[in-house]
Scaffold this motif. Structure first.
Motif, PDB file in Angstrom:
ATOM      1  N   GLY A  44     -33.156 -52.876  32.667  1.00 63.51           N
ATOM      2  CA  GLY A  44     -31.650 -53.240  32.355  1.00 63.51           C
ATOM      3  C   GLY A  44     -30.469 -52.728  33.401  1.00 63.51           C
ATOM      4  O   GLY A  44     -29.653 -52.337  33.045  1.00 63.51           O
ATOM      5  N   THR A  45     -31.134 -53.140  34.610  1.00 64.73           N
ATOM      6  CA  THR A  45     -30.009 -52.324  35.422  1.00 64.73           C
ATOM      7  C   THR A  45     -28.868 -53.214  35.638  1.00 64.73           C
ATOM      8  O   THR A  45     -27.772 -52.629  36.024  1.00 64.73           O
ATOM      9  CB  THR A  45     -30.726 -52.112  36.780  1.00 64.73           C
ATOM     10  N   ILE A  46     -29.016 -54.344  35.366  1.00 60.88           N
ATOM     11  CA  ILE A  46     -27.509 -55.457  35.562  1.00 60.88           C
ATOM     12  C   ILE A  46     -26.703 -55.103  34.471  1.00 60.88           C
ATOM     13  O   ILE A  46     -25.571 -54.823  34.439  1.00 60.88           O
ATOM     14  CB  ILE A  46     -28.023 -56.701  35.301  1.00 60.88           C
ATOM     15  N   THR A  47     -27.238 -54.602  33.145  1.00 62.23           N
ATOM     16  CA  THR A  47     -26.631 -54.073  32.088  1.00 62.23           C
ATOM     17  C   THR A  47     -25.886 -52.816  32.525  1.00 62.23           C
ATOM     18  O   THR A  47     -24.710 -52.666  32.416  1.00 62.23           O
ATOM     19  CB  THR A  47     -27.433 -54.013  30.777  1.00 62.23           C
ATOM     20  N   ASN A  48     -26.561 -51.900  32.997  1.00 59.73           N
ATOM     21  CA  ASN A  48     -26.272 -50.559  33.171  1.00 59.73           C
ATOM     22  C   ASN A  48     -25.074 -50.507  34.433  1.00 59.73           C
ATOM     23  O   ASN A  48     -24.156 -49.772  34.212  1.00 59.73           O
ATOM     24  CB  ASN A  48     -27.402 -49.718  33.555  1.00 59.73           C
ATOM     25  N   SER A  49     -25.317 -51.268  35.485  1.00 60.13           N
ATOM     26  CA  SER A  49     -24.385 -51.342  36.672  1.00 60.13           C
ATOM     27  C   SER A  49     -23.228 -51.943  36.554  1.00 60.13           C
ATOM     28  O   SER A  49     -22.358 -51.817  37.305  1.00 60.13           O
ATOM     29  CB  SER A  49     -25.168 -51.456  37.773  1.00 60.13           C
ATOM     30  N   ILE A  50     -23.083 -53.119  35.616  1.00 57.85           N
ATOM     31  CA  ILE A  50     -22.125 -54.036  35.761  1.00 57.85           C
ATOM     32  C   ILE A  50     -21.623 -54.546  34.415  1.00 57.85           C
ATOM     33  O   ILE A  50     -20.391 -54.373  34.064  1.00 57.85           O
ATOM     34  CB  ILE A  50     -22.692 -55.502  36.581  1.00 57.85           C
ATOM     35  N   VAL A  51     -22.603 -55.128  33.623  1.00 57.75           N
ATOM     36  CA  VAL A  51     -22.121 -55.924  32.309  1.00 57.75           C
ATOM     37  C   VAL A  51     -21.663 -54.602  31.242  1.00 57.75           C
ATOM     38  O   VAL A  51     -20.499 -55.027  30.663  1.00 57.75           O
ATOM     39  CB  VAL A  51     -23.204 -56.654  31.806  1.00 57.75           C
ATOM     40  N   TYR A  52     -22.309 -53.634  31.134  1.00 60.99           N
ATOM     41  CA  TYR A  52     -21.854 -52.639  30.165  1.00 60.99           C
ATOM     42  C   TYR A  52     -20.477 -52.048  30.707  1.00 60.99           C
ATOM     43  O   TYR A  52     -19.730 -52.101  30.072  1.00 60.99           O
ATOM     44  CB  TYR A  52     -22.949 -51.660  29.946  1.00 60.99           C
ATOM     45  N   ARG A 223     -21.504 -44.476  46.426  1.00 59.73           N
ATOM     46  CA  ARG A 223     -20.742 -43.775  45.543  1.00 59.73           C
ATOM     47  C   ARG A 223     -20.413 -44.796  44.181  1.00 59.73           C
ATOM     48  O   ARG A 223     -20.102 -45.878  44.507  1.00 59.73           O
ATOM     49  CB  ARG A 223     -19.411 -43.388  46.096  1.00 59.73           C
ATOM     50  N   ASP A 224     -20.127 -44.184  43.283  1.00 58.97           N
ATOM     51  CA  ASP A 224     -19.541 -44.980  41.928  1.00 58.97           C
ATOM     52  C   ASP A 224     -18.381 -45.770  42.190  1.00 58.97           C
ATOM     53  O   ASP A 224     -18.256 -46.628  41.967  1.00 58.97           O
ATOM     54  CB  ASP A 224     -19.469 -44.002  40.592  1.00 58.97           C
ATOM     55  N   GLU A 225     -17.499 -44.901  43.007  1.00 59.58           N
ATOM     56  CA  GLU A 225     -16.243 -45.571  43.220  1.00 59.58           C
ATOM     57  C   GLU A 225     -16.157 -46.963  44.124  1.00 59.58           C
ATOM     58  O   GLU A 225     -15.401 -47.771  43.969  1.00 59.58           O
ATOM     59  CB  GLU A 225     -15.197 -44.597  43.952  1.00 59.58           C
ATOM     60  N   THR A 226     -17.127 -46.662  45.167  1.00 61.33           N
ATOM     61  CA  THR A 226     -17.490 -47.812  45.950  1.00 61.33           C
ATOM     62  C   THR A 226     -17.888 -49.178  45.154  1.00 61.33           C
ATOM     63  O   THR A 226     -17.535 -50.312  45.328  1.00 61.33           O
ATOM     64  CB  THR A 226     -18.610 -47.340  47.232  1.00 61.33           C
ATOM     65  N   TRP A 227     -19.147 -48.921  44.261  1.00 63.72           N
ATOM     66  CA  TRP A 227     -19.759 -49.788  43.652  1.00 63.72           C
ATOM     67  C   TRP A 227     -18.720 -50.508  42.693  1.00 63.72           C
ATOM     68  O   TRP A 227     -18.671 -51.839  42.517  1.00 63.72           O
ATOM     69  CB  TRP A 227     -21.004 -49.398  42.896  1.00 63.72           C
ATOM     70  N   VAL A 231     -17.354 -54.568  42.564  1.00 59.80           N
ATOM     71  CA  VAL A 231     -17.371 -55.382  41.518  1.00 59.80           C
ATOM     72  C   VAL A 231     -16.346 -56.105  40.944  1.00 59.80           C
ATOM     73  O   VAL A 231     -16.080 -57.233  40.929  1.00 59.80           O
ATOM     74  CB  VAL A 231     -18.313 -54.772  40.144  1.00 59.80           C
ATOM     75  N   TYR A 232     -15.111 -55.400  41.128  1.00 61.78           N
ATOM     76  CA  TYR A 232     -13.927 -55.729  40.791  1.00 61.78           C
ATOM     77  C   TYR A 232     -13.508 -56.526  41.992  1.00 61.78           C
ATOM     78  O   TYR A 232     -12.761 -57.624  41.672  1.00 61.78           O
ATOM     79  CB  TYR A 232     -12.828 -54.625  40.668  1.00 61.78           C
ATOM     80  N   ASP A 233     -13.686 -56.338  43.089  1.00 59.06           N
ATOM     81  CA  ASP A 233     -13.262 -57.153  44.084  1.00 59.06           C
ATOM     82  C   ASP A 233     -14.104 -58.598  43.944  1.00 59.06           C
ATOM     83  O   ASP A 233     -13.543 -59.667  44.440  1.00 59.06           O
ATOM     84  CB  ASP A 233     -13.243 -56.702  45.649  1.00 59.06           C
ATOM     85  N   PHE A 234     -15.150 -58.552  43.630  1.00 54.20           N
ATOM     86  CA  PHE A 234     -15.878 -60.092  43.756  1.00 54.20           C
ATOM     87  C   PHE A 234     -15.279 -60.360  42.336  1.00 54.20           C
ATOM     88  O   PHE A 234     -15.107 -61.937  42.359  1.00 54.20           O
ATOM     89  CB  PHE A 234     -17.201 -59.552  43.183  1.00 54.20           C
ATOM     90  N   ALA A 235     -15.058 -60.054  41.289  1.00 48.64           N
ATOM     91  CA  ALA A 235     -13.968 -60.788  40.212  1.00 48.64           C
ATOM     92  C   ALA A 235     -12.898 -61.316  40.671  1.00 48.64           C
ATOM     93  O   ALA A 235     -12.628 -62.390  40.285  1.00 48.64           O
ATOM     94  CB  ALA A 235     -13.831 -59.622  39.067  1.00 48.64           C
TER      95      ALA A 235
END
Length: 302
Positions: A44-52, A223-227, A231-235
């Protein structure tokens, strides 16, 4: 009055699941019952890193498995969902789970969670060919951001969704991962796709990606901040249509693999509780960066 839906590839389902998914609707007047599972730390890494993290930050509710595949729904919510004009779109085919969760949250319906124990199903290596799945799920999340901007742009902080059932420890099947392959795909993507990333990622982010791509596997980290910023920049790029949306979403895959590799390396010796704490910290970063997302959402295209 109530409906339960479950995934087709489950191997850990039992009769109690249906009581847990339907009882909160019939007896407590909830409209949407999301599943809460114990899962292997690399499942469930898509859930853990992006969707949740994104769903929690945007809509202010901590629904741990927003694309879990097993849900309870009230008749009232079912009637509402059936009125939405999505049934001939990609959302209905590929993003139905996150669409139901987000529609319930954004529509002000009563949402809770039910503890179902272990989710054992046909799990896949997170480093396997998942470009299509990632594109479908993340594309649905981004499409829903367009639909519900008026809701998430005013939501602040996040609250826990009520949890029914009794959490208990369960045995979990291991999920194999290939760190070297994921880090290699990340590094190649940073090289080959840089012209795409330069169109919407900041110079600071690009520099940090370059540094990460040059690290040895045993030192690799994002880093968490980078990731969360990525994701927000892709959005934002998806919202502004900076480039073809399909190309944009596909270009996220190597960066996502880099994040999964970094997460796996950092959590290699950690237990489930420690991993959950790490995901909690990542979610807090998403919440802290949300004001920047809101301020840039309405800005002119660069």
């Amino acid at each position: 009055r109530a409906c339960a839906v479950v995934d087709a590839d489950l191997r850990s389902i039992n009769p109690d699941w249906f009581e847990l998914l339907i009882w909160p609707v019939l007896e407590r007047e909830f409209d949407y019952v999301a599943p809460y599972y114990k899962r292997h730390k690399y499942d469930g890494t898509i859930t853990n890193s992006i969707v949740y993290p994104v769903t929690r930050a945007l809509y202010g509710r901590r629904v741990r498995q927003p694309i879990g595949g097993d849900f309870g729904l009230s008749g009232r919510l079912v009637q509402h969902l059936l009125t939405r004009d999505v049934w001939a779109t990609d959302v209905a085919r590929y993003g139905i789970d996150i669409w139901m969760t987000t529609t319930a949250l954004a529509g002000g319906f009563k949402v809770c969670q039910a503890y179902l124990g272990a989710k054992i199903h046909d799990a896949k290596d997170p480093g396997a060919d998942l470009s299509a799945m990632l594109m479908q799920v993340v594309g649905s999340v981004f499409d829903l951001m367009e639909t519900h901007h008026s809701v998430w742009s005013h939501a602040s902080n996040s609250e826990s969704a009520p949890l029914f059932g009794f959490p208990f420890e369960v045995g979990l099947e291991p999920v194999a991962i290939n760190l070297a392959r994921m880090i290699g795909a990340f590094a190649q993507g940073c090289r080959d796709l840089r012209p795409i990333y330069e169109q919407f990622l900041s110079a600071a982010t690009l520099e940090e990606l370059g540094r990460a791509a040059a690290l040895a596997p045993e030192q690799f980290i994002l880093r968490d901040e980078t990731w969360a910023t990525i994701v927000y920049d892709f959005a934002l790029a998806h919202h502004r249509r900076n480039l073809n949306r399909e190309h944009l979403l596909k270009s996220l895959t190597p960066l996502y693999l880099g994040w999964v590799a970094s997460f796996a390396r950092r959590t290699e010796t950690e237990n489930a509780t420690q991993v959950e704490e790490r995901i909690e910290k990542l979610c807090q970063v998403y919440e802290q960066l949300k004001p920047s997302l809101i301020s840039h959402w309405g800005a002119e295209k660069r």
